[in-house]
Design a protein around this motif. Structure first.
Motif, PDB file in Angstrom:
ATOM      1  N   ILE A   6       0.868  -1.178   0.000  1.00 41.80           N
ATOM      2  CA  ILE A   6       0.000   0.000   0.000  1.00 41.80           C
ATOM      3  C   ILE A   6       0.906   1.231   0.000  1.00 41.80           C
ATOM      4  O   ILE A   6       2.041   1.180   0.462  1.00 41.80           O
ATOM      5  N   TYR A   7       0.391   2.327  -0.525  1.00 46.51           N
ATOM      6  CA  TYR A   7       1.144   3.571  -0.613  1.00 46.51           C
ATOM      7  C   TYR A   7       0.453   4.638   0.213  1.00 46.51           C
ATOM      8  O   TYR A   7      -0.758   4.803   0.151  1.00 46.51           O
ATOM      9  N   VAL A   8       1.241   5.367   1.001  1.00 40.57           N
ATOM     10  CA  VAL A   8       0.740   6.425   1.878  1.00 40.57           C
ATOM     11  C   VAL A   8       1.429   7.717   1.474  1.00 40.57           C
ATOM     12  O   VAL A   8       2.649   7.751   1.323  1.00 40.57           O
ATOM     13  N   SER A   9       0.646   8.791   1.298  1.00 44.41           N
ATOM     14  CA  SER A   9       1.201  10.083   0.921  1.00 44.41           C
ATOM     15  C   SER A   9       1.158  11.036   2.106  1.00 44.41           C
ATOM     16  O   SER A   9       0.131  11.167   2.774  1.00 44.41           O
ATOM     17  N   GLY A  12       3.448  14.987  -0.311  1.00 43.09           N
ATOM     18  CA  GLY A  12       4.599  15.002  -1.189  1.00 43.09           C
ATOM     19  C   GLY A  12       5.581  13.887  -0.900  1.00 43.09           C
ATOM     20  O   GLY A  12       6.311  13.455  -1.771  1.00 43.09           O
ATOM     21  N   LEU A  13       5.610  13.405   0.338  1.00 42.61           N
ATOM     22  CA  LEU A  13       6.456  12.281   0.697  1.00 42.61           C
ATOM     23  C   LEU A  13       5.634  11.008   0.533  1.00 42.61           C
ATOM     24  O   LEU A  13       4.582  10.859   1.142  1.00 42.61           O
ATOM     25  N   LEU A  14       6.078  10.109  -0.319  1.00 43.98           N
ATOM     26  CA  LEU A  14       5.342   8.879  -0.591  1.00 43.98           C
ATOM     27  C   LEU A  14       6.040   7.710   0.103  1.00 43.98           C
ATOM     28  O   LEU A  14       7.247   7.525  -0.035  1.00 43.98           O
TER      29      LEU A  14
END
Length: 40
Positions: A6-9, A12-14
């Protein structure tokens, strides 16, 4: 062994989280997460 990503933003920081499906499925859309970082 199977993994889910999963990707968390953070504005701007991923960050990518990869782990066992039984743990990752506990996250919800728009859930607040805190990121703790330490400089080495």
């Amino acid at each position: 062994m199977r993994f889910i990503e999963i990707y968390v933003s953070y504005g701007g920081l991923l960050m990518m989280l990869k782990g066992d499906p039984s743990y990752i499925t506990q996250f919800e859309l728009d859930q607040k997460l805190f990121l703790l970082m330490r400089k080495l």
